[in-house]
Design an enzyme around this catalytic site. Structure first.
Site, PDB file in Angstrom:
ATOM      1  N   GLU A 155       0.823  -1.215   0.000  1.00  0.00           N
ATOM      2  CA  GLU A 155       0.000   0.000   0.000  1.00  0.00           C
ATOM      3  C   GLU A 155       0.865   1.276   0.000  1.00  0.00           C
ATOM      4  OE1 GLU A 155      -4.225  -0.904   2.039  1.00  0.00           O
ATOM      5  OE2 GLU A 155      -2.583  -0.688   3.431  1.00  0.00           O
ATOM      6  N   GLU A 224      -8.925  -4.987  -1.230  1.00  0.00           N
ATOM      7  CA  GLU A 224      -9.521  -4.682   0.066  1.00  0.00           C
ATOM      8  C   GLU A 224     -10.871  -4.023  -0.126  1.00  0.00           C
ATOM      9  OE1 GLU A 224      -7.242  -2.754   3.084  1.00  0.00           O
ATOM     10  OE2 GLU A 224      -5.489  -4.062   2.814  1.00  0.00           O
TER      11      GLU A 224
END
Length: 825
Positions: A155, A224
């Site tokens: 990320e 996600e």
């Protein structure tokens, strides 16, 4: 178990640093094209469920994985938590909750795929983002940028701009290094829009339908999908409606997505001080489809299960067909997929967040509620609409059960009084001081998170002629801290406490204190409440006291910040290990039939029997202050039943329509953020269970209870305008039988229980939600007797909306629904 490995585990993690795809069977060939992953030559549309192995226990893994599979998941996803596997440099651990190999094999045995997000920077609301604390002290290390000791990532795109010129070379190096390993499966980089080929960039968000990969050769993945949100101590409870989660997923597949991973599908528990944040609660429930204790959350789990079945009916045209987008009016659109065999699937969407609408599509009329998607696997029949929940809901309660003394410790069977043992810590320095220094030191660099606790101790001399002594006034202690919490003791008496919160870690403390003539000891207990887990340069954020002053003395404000301070790391009870193993027999423990109440810094121990039954168990800490808890040496974690503000905005019912944010649908204003703390059943022995509590502030341990998590009632609400469809047996080629599309309320109690009674039943226009239904202006008075006849004393039943059961002439012009609540026992 502890492993000796030929290659250092650290190196393995550095090599495997992004996200890895593992097949369900040995030797699976995994590649990808612009549409999807290709497994053994076949394109695959995949539903994945995040389950973090250390946030549950091995005894739960098989059940969690099976429940995910029953909910429609094809794959299980998990991070790998480096700081759990190498807690100190060179010492490796793969036992208990960290038995990664056993977890992966359990997934394989279930016939599912495994997605490993190896990171090993993981964020995940996990302490220090999964990176071992010791890495911060390797010379030359700066996390998440281009420096020799640190080469790991996840990320990164969210924070890349903060790292300047070192960011881009670092991200590029990470991707190239991963690909160079030639491990035979694709790599992904989450939230990395410039991920170099062949690494797949992916989306993390509440909504990813508008996400586009950075290359036309890459598939559209959602790594996600947040079906809920995490909590911080002192905050409200966030809730994301099942209808909105289903809408987001349907839109993603409507717009060409082929892999959806729920983060989280089961959130679990931050046992053993693994809380991130800081201030992330010990519960990591996440309002996920499977709750913290392992029970399906209804209707979210079941509504999404039906969604997955509907999407799977469209798999072939979705993956192999061509798509056409059609505008059906303002905020209305259809995406139609057709393949060479003639198979056709359509998604009809109403993205207006207020108005229900009716559309014409291929010469048929369809009603579309606001903020919803209808799925038509044959381009004709609606098998699912995201806004219409037909699956049952449930009321889950925490049923209290008093702590019972263990039979193995009772002198006779009739003895029911619980015996306690206690140990009261001395405020300030215990044993030998760790060091003495002028000035205030940084907390985390000192404790290195081996403990939450750091004592700062000094003393001041008060002249007997001080005016406040004569007048009976009290000086004021002023403390400034970078975080996270503080208990202030003066002359061994607790004068007050303070803490930050999930939004502001730093805080100021101000309290009147009692000083005497002569020497006065100031002992300040600084505490961490979890550790930061993400953010630019997060390893440098720090905690601990930065200023200590006393106001109200004759000479003015006394600044103690640069004074001579004596430091002690941790608690005496921690150092002695009195919460585990041989420490249970420590001479520090003193027996009592009446444990002290409201006594700070007190350890409590009781030997108890397990709660009756086999339901999941929580420890009710409503009447405690703050501290730590263990059962049989296993760390339940941090307890802190601090209340959220009663002045914040909370809702009774949530409108699913419109974009979700964590503050949209909050509840629990003025209530403890976390009252119950999960104690896995597998931690209990048949008798002789040692419960240890360390209470920091002072409370009443006799009010601690176990609570069993039980489904007490189930509910169903179905409307006659949306007939039920058996998604498991439906296929696009058969002729439709009107009987197959009769609406029906399906009710099923938990295993080993039956429908004991009907709390509510109405056919008409009832209002409310499960547990609080009310009759409307239209009601068939026979509804209760119909439901009782079909359902009583059965584990499950179906009540069809047929003329034989309910009057078709009731309330003409009204679209009626059947709403039922039954009791399970």
């Amino acid at each position: 178990m502890r492993l000796k490995m030929g290659i250092p585990f650290t190196l393995l993690l550095l090599i495997s640093l992004l996200c890895l795809w593992v097949g369900a069977s040995d030797g699976a060939n995994v590649t990808y094209d612009h549409r999807s992953l290709i497994i053994d030559g076949q394109r695959k549309l995949l539903i994945s469920a995040s389950i973090h192995y250390p946030r549950s226990v091995p005894g739960m893994w098989r059940g969690l994985i099976q429940t995910a599979k029953e909910g429609g998941a094809d794959a299980i996803e998990s991070y790998v938590f480096w700081n759990g596997h190498e807690p100190t440099q060179g010492n490796y651990y793969f036992g208990g909750r960290y038995d990664l190999v056993k977890f992966v094999k359990t997934v394989q045995q279930a016939g599912m795929y495994m997605i490993l997000r190896i990171g090993p920077f993981v964020a995940a609301e996990w302490f220090y983002g999964g990176i071992p604390i010791w890495l911060h002290y390797v010379p030359g290390t700066v996390f998440r940028t281009d420096n020799e000791p640190f080469k790991i990532e996840n990320e990164y795109g969210n924070y890349e701009f903060s790292y300047g010129s070192g960011a881009k070379p670092y991200a590029t190096w990470a991707a190239k290094m991963a690909v160079s390993q030639n491990i035979g499966v694709p790599w992904i980089m989450c939230q990395q829009p410039d991920a170099p080929d062949p690494v797949i960039n992916t989306c993390n968000s509440f909504y990813c339908d508008q996400f586009t990969p950075n290359s036309p050769s890459k598939p559209k993945f959602w790594t996600e999908n947040w079906p809920g949100w995490f909590k911080t101590f002192g905050s409200r409870d966030p809730h994301r409606p099942a209808e909105d989660v289903a809408f987001a997923v349907a839109r993603f597949f409507q717009k060409g997505g082929s892999l959806n991973n729920y983060y989280m599908y089961h959130g679990g528990t931050n046992f053993d001080r693994t809380n991130g944040g800081p201030f992330i609660t010990t519960s990591y429930d996440y309002e996920a489809p499977i709750d913290e204790y392992g029970l399906p959350r209804l209707p979210k789990w079941s509504h999404l299960k039906e969604l997955h079945q509907a999407i799977k009916l469209c798999e072939k045209p979705l993956l192999d067909g061509e798509t056409t987008n059609l505008s059906l009016g303002p905020s209305l659109e259809a995406d139609v997929y057709t393949d060479s065999s003639g198979a056709c699937a359509a998604f009809l969407a109403n993205i207006d967040d207020k108005k229900d609408k009716t559309v014409e599509f291929q010469n048929r009329t369809y009603a579309l509620p606001a903020w919803s998607v209808s799925i038509l696997p044959d381009c004709k029949n609606v098998v699912f609409n995201t806004a219409k929940i037909q699956s049952q809901s449930s009321i889950v309660e925490m049923v209290p059960e008093a702590l019972l003394p263990s039979a193995s410790t009772s002198e006779n069977e009739g003895l029911k009084a619980l015996k306690w043992e206690v140990f009261v810590e001395k405020p300030g320095i215990w044993g030998k001081a760790d060091f003495v220094k002028n000035g205030l030191i940084e907390h985390i660099n000192t404790t290195k998170y081996t403990t939450d606790y750091l004592w700062y101790t000094t003393s001041i001399f008060v002249d007997e002629n001080e005016e406040f002594l004569k007048k009976g006034d009290q000086p004021t202690l002023l403390v400034e801290s970078k975080g996270h919490a503080l208990h202030a003791f003066v002359n061994r008496q607790l004068e007050g406490s303070a803490s930050g919160n999930g939004l502001n870690f730093a805080f100021n403390f101000s309290s009147p204190i009692s000083l005497k003539a002569g020497e006065n000891e100031i002992a300040l207990l600084s505490m961490t409440v979890g550790l930061q887990n993400a953010g630019a340069f997060y390893e440098s954020w720090g905690a601990g006291l930065t200023s200590v002053k006393i106001k109200g003395l004759k000479a003015g404000i006394l600044d103690l910040s640069a004074s001579n301070w004596t430091y002690k790391i941790g608690l005496e009870g921690e150092n002695l290990g009195i919460y585990k193993g041989q420490g249970f027999n420590s001479p520090k423990w003193v027996s009592t039939s009446d444990p002290p109440k409201d006594q700070p810094l007190t350890w409590y121990k009781a030997v108890v029997d397990p709660p009756s039954g086999d339901e999941p168990v929580g420890l009710d800490m409503l009447h405690m202050g703050k501290g730590l808890a263990w059962l049989n040496g296993e760390s339940i974690g941090i307890y802190f039943p601090v209340k959220s503000s009663e002045h914040e905005d909370c809702v009774k019912e949530c409108d699913y329509r419109g974009k979700f944010s964590p503050n949209k649908c909050s509840t629990g204003c003025g209530e403890p953020t976390q009252r119950w703390y999960h104690v896995p059943r597998s931690w209990f022995k048949p008798s002789g269970n040692v419960l240890v509590i360390f209470e920091e502030k002072g409370a009443d341990p006799t009010k601690i209870k176990f609570s069993k998590r039980k489904t007490s009632s189930i509910c169903s609400a179905v409307s006659e305008d949306y007939p039920s469809i058996d998604l498991e047996s439906w296929n696009t080629n058969r002729d439709e039988d009107p009987k197959d599309r009769r609406a029906k309320a399906h009710l099923k109690c938990p295993e080993h229980t039956k429908i004991h009674g009907v709390n509510f039943a109405s056919f008409g226009n009832p209002t409310g939600s499960c547990g609080s239904f009310s009759l409307g202006s239209c009601h068939d008075p026979t509804a209760t007797s119909v439901v009782e006849k079909v359902c009583l004393n059965r584990n499950e039943c179906n009540v069809e909306l047929t003329p034989e059961h309910f009057s078709k002439d009731l309330c003409p012009g009204t679209t009626k629904k059947l709403t039922v609540e039954v009791v399970c026992r």
